[in-house]
Scaffold this active site. Structure first.
Site, short mmCIF file in Angstrom:
data_model
loop_
_atom_site.label_atom_id
_atom_site.label_comp_id
_atom_site.label_asym_id
_atom_site.label_seq_id
_atom_site.Cartn_x
_atom_site.Cartn_y
_atom_site.Cartn_z
N GLU A 143 34.85 55.20 25.99
CA GLU A 143 35.60 53.87 25.63
C GLU A 143 35.31 53.32 25.88
OE1 GLU A 143 40.37 53.54 26.40
OE2 GLU A 143 39.57 51.54 27.47
N THR A 158 39.05 49.71 22.20
CA THR A 158 40.36 48.87 21.96
C THR A 158 40.76 47.69 21.49
OG1 THR A 158 39.19 47.58 23.93
CG2 THR A 158 39.90 49.75 24.55
N HIS A 181 42.09 51.50 18.94
CA HIS A 181 42.94 51.34 19.29
C HIS A 181 43.86 50.15 18.67
CE1 HIS A 181 42.43 52.85 23.37
NE2 HIS A 181 41.74 53.08 22.72
N ARG A 238 51.98 49.50 23.14
CA ARG A 238 52.53 49.09 23.03
C ARG A 238 51.85 47.85 22.82
NH1 ARG A 238 56.34 46.92 27.80
NH2 ARG A 238 54.07 46.53 28.11
N GLY A 239 51.24 47.40 24.26
CA GLY A 239 50.42 46.56 24.62
C GLY A 239 51.04 45.50 25.78
N ASP A 240 50.06 44.72 26.69
CA ASP A 240 51.04 44.39 27.27
C ASP A 240 51.95 42.71 27.41
OD1 ASP A 240 50.21 45.94 30.05
OD2 ASP A 240 47.81 44.93 30.30
N LYS A 296 58.34 59.13 22.83
CA LYS A 296 56.88 58.99 22.21
C LYS A 296 56.56 60.11 21.36
CE LYS A 296 53.83 56.52 24.66
NZ LYS A 296 52.90 55.65 25.24
N GLN A 356 46.05 56.38 31.97
CA GLN A 356 45.79 55.54 32.94
C GLN A 356 44.61 56.26 33.91
OE1 GLN A 356 44.62 52.99 32.72
NE2 GLN A 356 46.98 51.48 33.17
N GLN A 395 35.49 44.57 40.59
CA GLN A 395 36.42 45.12 39.60
C GLN A 395 38.05 45.86 40.58
OE1 GLN A 395 33.19 48.04 38.25
NE2 GLN A 395 34.73 49.08 36.34
#
Ligand code: FAD
Length: 292
Positions: A17, A48, A77, A107-109, A168, A179, A215
């Site tokens: 990614e 993303t 994305h 959806r997104g945060d 979904k 995740q 991180q």
């Protein structure tokens, strides 16, 4: 090429990614980093999308570039949170025109301002609404969706989360990507539950190599992931030494991936965060396993 076909071919797959630049000024450096990763010829690469739209205009540029120069399949994305129908439909058209056949429908945060506000009038409240919009476009996209082995932070419990996940998938997701998680048992347990719930699409395991101590906090905040003691000890011991932490983080991620492959999880997605050196180190560690 449709990513779902790659995921179903039974061979081990490693994908990476990347994220698009935030500003014009770092476009070139991000483009170079993503090209370095593409040269590794991963199974596919995902690019993303900024939920607030800030980096969205570059998502397609980066995805198109990787595909054109290196022939690597890409997935763009797309988020829908607080977007209107007109904007989303235009984005879907743009993806189609770019020749990209894979969309990660998210959806997104929610931003802190959005939380607690009345969302009833929004065109898209959840990722399922975006999946339906993509399907309604009539284009034959391969659609990916997100899933959460440790439960999405907004869900009341795992049962509810899996119920919505099933809806979904039934709306048209061809595969799911998880995740990040740092304890493989969480994934194995999750897979058992979703298969039992009738979700049969391929699930790509998302692995985040933690290569610096800063991180860790960010990753936990973003994902709410559980950090096993074995991982905490690595950060405690090597966190102050950047080179040692990087080496240990790559080794930990490699170890997780080997365990996944050994347990018949054939598709692994590495959150490589525009770091070609990290992507390359992990791929090299797995070269004989992947047969490359
Ligand atoms: P949803 O599937 O809508 O789920 C969100 C929550 O709503 C869950 O609690 C779910 O149980 C619940 N829910 C689902 N459907 C319904 C329904 N019909 N009614 C009521 N509740 C429902 N963010 C970005 O901004 N850009 C990215 O590029 C990006 N890429 C990501 C890639 C992956 C693999 C993952 C795991 C996450 C990514 N994210 C990205 C973060 C993601 O946007 C957030 O995790 C977000 O909070 C949820 O997105 P979702 O698509 O999972 O939402």
């Amino acid at each position: 090429m449709k990513i779902s076909e790659t995921l179903k071919n039974g061979r081990l797959s490693l994908s990476f990614e990347v994220f698009p630049p935030k500003t014009d000024s770092n476009f070139e450096s991000v483009k170079t980093a993503t090209e370095e990763i593409a040269k590794l010829k991963p199974s596919f690469m995902s690019v993303t999308y900024g939920a607030g739209g800030g980096t969205s205009k570059y998502t397609l540029d980066i995805a198109k570039n990787i595909k054109k120069l290196y022939g690597v399949s890409t997935i763009a994305h797309l988020t829908c949170v607080s977007s209107d129908k007109e904007t989303v439909k235009k984005k879907i058209e743009e993806i189609k025109e770019s020749g990209i056949s894979n969309i990660m429908a998210l959806r997104g945060d929610l931003t802190p301002e959005m939380e607690g506000t009345d969302r009833s009038h929004w065109d898209y409240k959840n990722a399922i609404d975006l999946v339906r919009e993509i399907k309604a476009s009539g284009y034959d996209f391969c659609i990916g969706g997100a899933c959460y082995p440790e439960v999405h932070p907004e869900s009341a419990d795992q049962k509810e989360d899996i119920k919505y996940l099933k809806e979904k998938v039934d709306a048209g997701c061809d595969f799911l990507t998880t995740q990040m998680f740092f304890d493989n048992n969480l994934l194995y347990n999750f897979l058992y539950k979703i298969r039992e719930a009738g979700i049969t699409v391929p699930v790509v395991a998302g692995i985040m190599p933690i290569t610096n101590a800063n991180q860790v906090e960010r990753a936990i905040k973003l994902s709410g992931s559980f950090m096993p003691q074995r991982f905490k000890s690595i950060v405690d011991k090597f966190g102050h030494n950047p080179d040692a932490m990087k080496q240990a983080g790559i080794a930990y991620a490699t170890d997780q991936i080997i365990d996944l492959f050994a347990n018949n999880i054939t598709n692994v997605h590495v959150y490589s965060m525009n770091k070609p050196d990290v992507a390359m180190a992990i791929q090299n560690n797995l070269s004989d396993i992947l047969g490359i």
